[in-house]
Write a protein that holds these residues in place. Structure first.
Motif, short mmCIF file in Angstrom:
data_model
loop_
_atom_site.label_atom_id
_atom_site.label_comp_id
_atom_site.label_asym_id
_atom_site.label_seq_id
_atom_site.Cartn_x
_atom_site.Cartn_y
_atom_site.Cartn_z
N UNK A 4 20.91 25.14 9.73
CA UNK A 4 21.27 23.78 9.48
C UNK A 4 20.09 23.05 10.01
N UNK A 5 19.69 21.89 9.44
CA UNK A 5 18.48 21.00 9.84
C UNK A 5 18.94 20.71 11.28
N UNK A 6 20.14 20.23 11.75
CA UNK A 6 20.21 19.57 12.94
C UNK A 6 20.42 20.54 14.14
N UNK A 7 20.59 22.05 13.71
CA UNK A 7 20.87 23.22 14.78
C UNK A 7 19.21 23.47 15.08
N UNK A 8 18.21 23.24 14.46
CA UNK A 8 17.17 23.42 15.33
C UNK A 8 16.89 22.37 16.48
N UNK A 9 17.43 21.31 16.51
CA UNK A 9 17.43 20.58 18.03
C UNK A 9 18.54 21.01 18.67
N UNK A 45 18.85 24.42 5.97
CA UNK A 45 19.82 24.08 5.07
C UNK A 45 20.72 23.07 5.47
N UNK A 46 21.44 22.44 4.60
CA UNK A 46 22.54 21.49 5.18
C UNK A 46 23.76 21.94 4.81
N UNK A 47 24.25 23.22 5.04
CA UNK A 47 25.45 23.64 4.89
C UNK A 47 25.71 24.76 5.95
N UNK A 48 26.66 25.55 5.83
CA UNK A 48 27.28 26.59 6.94
C UNK A 48 26.10 27.40 6.95
N UNK A 49 26.02 27.67 8.24
CA UNK A 49 24.88 28.51 8.52
C UNK A 49 25.15 29.51 9.64
N UNK A 50 24.32 30.28 10.17
CA UNK A 50 24.66 31.63 11.23
C UNK A 50 25.29 31.04 12.53
N UNK A 74 22.20 16.31 9.85
CA UNK A 74 21.11 17.16 8.91
C UNK A 74 20.34 16.29 8.16
N UNK A 75 20.80 15.14 7.51
CA UNK A 75 19.96 14.34 6.78
C UNK A 75 18.88 13.64 7.56
N UNK A 76 19.29 13.21 8.53
CA UNK A 76 18.59 12.41 9.87
C UNK A 76 17.57 13.39 10.22
N UNK A 77 17.71 14.50 10.55
CA UNK A 77 16.80 15.40 11.04
C UNK A 77 15.75 15.62 9.88
N UNK A 78 16.22 15.98 8.58
CA UNK A 78 15.30 16.12 7.30
C UNK A 78 14.63 14.75 7.07
N UNK A 79 14.97 13.65 7.17
CA UNK A 79 14.46 12.47 7.09
C UNK A 79 13.32 11.98 8.18
N UNK A 80 13.91 11.91 9.23
CA UNK A 80 13.04 11.63 10.48
C UNK A 80 12.10 12.53 10.99
N UNK A 106 13.59 9.01 18.01
CA UNK A 106 14.18 9.64 16.86
C UNK A 106 15.44 10.53 17.58
N UNK A 107 15.02 11.18 18.56
CA UNK A 107 16.11 12.06 19.31
C UNK A 107 17.53 11.37 19.28
N UNK A 108 17.19 10.13 20.06
CA UNK A 108 18.37 9.15 20.25
C UNK A 108 19.09 8.96 18.85
N UNK A 109 18.52 8.34 17.91
CA UNK A 109 18.84 8.11 16.63
C UNK A 109 19.49 9.30 15.90
N UNK A 110 19.00 10.54 15.87
CA UNK A 110 19.64 11.69 15.35
C UNK A 110 20.88 12.06 15.97
#
Length: 133
Positions: A4-9, A45-50, A74-80, A106-110
């Motif tokens: 998931x995009x947010x999982x990279x953070x 991705x923006x759905x269930x992951x590992x 996820x959307x915030x990570x992708x966009x920002x 950006x970190x705080x916003x996400x």
């Protein structure tokens, strides 16, 4: 590996804590693999992951109990951070994107609506990534 995009953070701020032992064992393995294999391929991705696969908030391995919240993350990570959904990167590429595009604002916003952010787990690791003291 699909993330998931947010999982990279989340991976950057991970400190060995989690929902339960099953979750942390899985997360430990994922983080160790990526950090020791920076050329690993990661599809955003923006759905269930590992990571979600071992989370107690995952329902029938299809969605999260907090679906709206995680979709927004996820959307915030992708966009920002200018990351493309369904694109495959190397883990090194992701680290470069984070070091180039992530700011404390950006970190705080996400992440400000995340429970782990509230506990303070992520801030130290991400501050090092951002070279903020």
């Amino acid at each position: 590996m699909k993330l998931r995009a947010h999982h990279i953070l989340c991976i950057q701020g991970y400190m060995g804590n989690g929902y339960d032992k099953n979750f942390t064992n899985n997360m430990d393995q994922i983080v160790k693999h990526l950090k020791s294999n920076p050329k690993s391929k990661v599809t955003i991705i923006d759905s269930i992951d590992c990571i979600c696969s071992k989370c107690p908030n995952t329902i029938n391995n299809t969605h999260c109990q907090t679906q709206d919240k995680v979709k927004t993350l996820d959307l915030n990570v992708i966009n920002l951070l200018n990351i493309q959904k369904n694109k495959t990167y190397t883990y090194d590429d992701i680290l470069d994107i984070l070091s180039t595009n992530l700011s404390i604002d950006k970190f705080n916003r996400i992440c400000s609506n995340c429970q782990w952010f509230e506990y303070g787990y992520c801030k130290d690791a991400l501050s090092k990534l951002l070279k903020i003291t």
